[in-house]
Motif scaffolding. Sequence first.
Motif, mmCIF file in Angstrom:
data_model
loop_
_atom_site.group_PDB
_atom_site.id
_atom_site.type_symbol
_atom_site.label_atom_id
_atom_site.label_comp_id
_atom_site.label_asym_id
_atom_site.label_seq_id
_atom_site.Cartn_x
_atom_site.Cartn_y
_atom_site.Cartn_z
ATOM 1 N N THR A 170 -7.176 6.044 -2.327
ATOM 2 C CA THR A 170 -6.010 6.797 -1.850
ATOM 3 C C THR A 170 -4.731 6.372 -2.564
ATOM 4 O OG1 THR A 170 -4.866 7.590 0.136
ATOM 5 C CG2 THR A 170 -5.426 5.258 0.089
ATOM 6 N N SER A 171 -4.632 5.102 -2.973
ATOM 7 C CA SER A 171 -3.431 4.650 -3.674
ATOM 8 C C SER A 171 -3.302 5.317 -5.048
ATOM 9 C CB SER A 171 -3.441 3.127 -3.836
ATOM 10 O OG SER A 171 -4.464 2.723 -4.721
ATOM 11 N N GLY A 175 -0.993 8.607 -2.807
ATOM 12 C CA GLY A 175 0.387 8.172 -2.942
ATOM 13 C C GLY A 175 0.815 6.950 -2.180
ATOM 14 N N TYR A 176 1.094 7.086 -0.876
ATOM 15 C CA TYR A 176 1.931 6.051 -0.272
ATOM 16 C C TYR A 176 1.210 4.817 0.249
ATOM 17 C CZ TYR A 176 1.019 8.497 4.240
ATOM 18 O OH TYR A 176 0.460 9.084 5.349
ATOM 19 N N ASN A 177 -0.094 4.818 0.408
ATOM 20 C CA ASN A 177 -0.798 3.593 0.789
ATOM 21 C C ASN A 177 -1.098 2.772 -0.462
ATOM 22 O OD1 ASN A 177 -2.040 5.784 2.989
ATOM 23 N ND2 ASN A 177 -1.503 3.806 3.848
ATOM 24 N N TYR A 178 -0.860 1.494 -0.395
ATOM 25 C CA TYR A 178 -1.100 0.618 -1.550
ATOM 26 C C TYR A 178 -1.509 -0.761 -1.049
ATOM 27 C CZ TYR A 178 3.694 -0.850 -0.455
ATOM 28 O OH TYR A 178 4.820 -1.298 0.185
ATOM 29 N N LYS A 256 5.765 1.718 -5.691
ATOM 30 C CA LYS A 256 4.335 1.551 -5.446
ATOM 31 C C LYS A 256 3.555 2.847 -5.671
ATOM 32 C CE LYS A 256 4.647 -2.761 -4.207
ATOM 33 N NZ LYS A 256 4.022 -3.834 -5.019
ATOM 34 N N ILE A 257 4.203 3.854 -6.215
ATOM 35 C CA ILE A 257 3.533 5.132 -6.439
ATOM 36 C C ILE A 257 2.782 5.093 -7.766
ATOM 37 C CG2 ILE A 257 3.848 7.592 -6.847
ATOM 38 C CD1 ILE A 257 4.324 6.834 -3.965
ATOM 39 N N THR A 258 1.480 5.310 -7.723
ATOM 40 C CA THR A 258 0.681 5.452 -8.944
ATOM 41 C C THR A 258 0.547 6.927 -9.288
ATOM 42 O OG1 THR A 258 -0.571 3.463 -8.376
ATOM 43 C CG2 THR A 258 -1.521 4.909 -10.032
ATOM 44 N N GLN A 259 0.008 7.677 -8.352
ATOM 45 C CA GLN A 259 -0.039 9.131 -8.449
ATOM 46 C C GLN A 259 0.149 9.691 -7.047
ATOM 47 O OE1 GLN A 259 -2.874 11.302 -11.054
ATOM 48 N NE2 GLN A 259 -3.876 9.314 -11.299
ATOM 49 N N MET A 260 0.700 10.883 -6.977
ATOM 50 C CA MET A 260 0.817 11.526 -5.667
ATOM 51 C C MET A 260 0.988 13.025 -5.848
ATOM 52 S SD MET A 260 4.705 10.803 -4.296
ATOM 53 C CE MET A 260 6.115 11.607 -5.059
ATOM 54 N N PRO A 261 0.545 13.795 -4.875
ATOM 55 C CA PRO A 261 0.765 15.243 -4.928
ATOM 56 C C PRO A 261 2.178 15.592 -4.478
ATOM 57 C CG PRO A 261 -0.469 14.687 -2.966
ATOM 58 C CD PRO A 261 -0.275 13.401 -3.718
#
Length: 402
Positions: A170-171, A175-178, A256-261
């Motif tokens: 999910t990270s 997006g927001y969970n890391y 902390k964003i790697t990828q996100m929609p």
Amino acid sequence: MKDKQSVYIRIGLTLVMFLMLTGCWDSVELNRRAIVSGVAIDRGATEADKYVLSFQIIVADEISGENARGTSPVAIYKGTGRTMFEALADASRQTARFLSLGHIRVIVISEKFAREGIKDIMDVLERESETRLTSLLFISKGQPASDSMTTMTVFGRIPANDLVEKLETTSKQFGYNYRMEVDDVVRGIQMPSGGPMINGVEVIGDVEQRDSNDNLKAIKPKATLRVTGIAVFKEDKLVGWLQGEEAIGTSLLKNKITQMPAFVSIGENKYLSFNIYLSQARIVVDAKDTENPVFTIKITQQAGLKESPNPLELTKPDVVNNLTELLEKNIRDQVWKAIAKSRALKSDYIGFGEIVERENPQGWKKVKDHWENIFATCEIKVEEDVVIRHTDMRSDSFQINK
């Protein structure tokens, strides 16, 4: 002369013998160890059983497959006590092997305990020589923490490992969970006027069926482990949960964003989907007057179009520019919602105070005792710079009538 040589030889042989006889006084053979993969920490009903610890122990025979008996790949042992160490000792009375804590990957704390305070728990996790500071922490949202340790999972035979892999997935996609490790939480508790952030976890579906092998036999599992929102703290006490845009904006500000929609609306029931694959946030402050600091948040992002169920002519610069402005507005809204939530909870878990302290250490000493009041009203500016790099495998949609 020969007598001296003989003495030296005897001394040398004695030293060699001592080296050969050295060993670990507290060593435990591998076949006497019970490998713990995860720990759940629940709050007991009384002070006498304040700590209720559930240890998820790997059943090696079931994992290796050589001597498998078709039973569960993990077993749960519980211990209770006034302290965590007492609870550990209590659990040892139920297993024939020594509990080995060096391979713990996941530690889940109940929401009830988190609202009461976790500093004593973190002290133990940091002090204990066997536990690792890289173990991942989770807060069980609205459920006993032990539920997360007793949920059979489809993609991993060990529930703790499955939870780690879900977080990593999910990270990279949502997006927001890391990753939030023991060391991160300990440092977060010490954050001035702030606190740590910890991922949430919950069991969804039929919770009563979570620990049954039947949960794995159905096409649709009856109970599933799910990484949920982010628990935020003031010092060591949980004060609220972040979901949706509040959580995205907070993770964005903490880089902390790697990828996100990302989604933008261009009319009633008309949406476009983007993938943000590069995001960088930088916070600078003018802290000459620490009573009235001025923060500037500079955000740069790169995006790719993933979905355009609308007849837009994406080869036209004006169309792309309009979409860029919508994306920038979307990001700006997320950031302001994150800041507003932090102010409402009266906890600077984002870390604005740390930035002031680095910029003006002497001035910070004058305001750290009432930083909460300053943070609630200080000036914050947001600057965005978004670039749409590509439209994936095609530009204009086939829906355009030419």
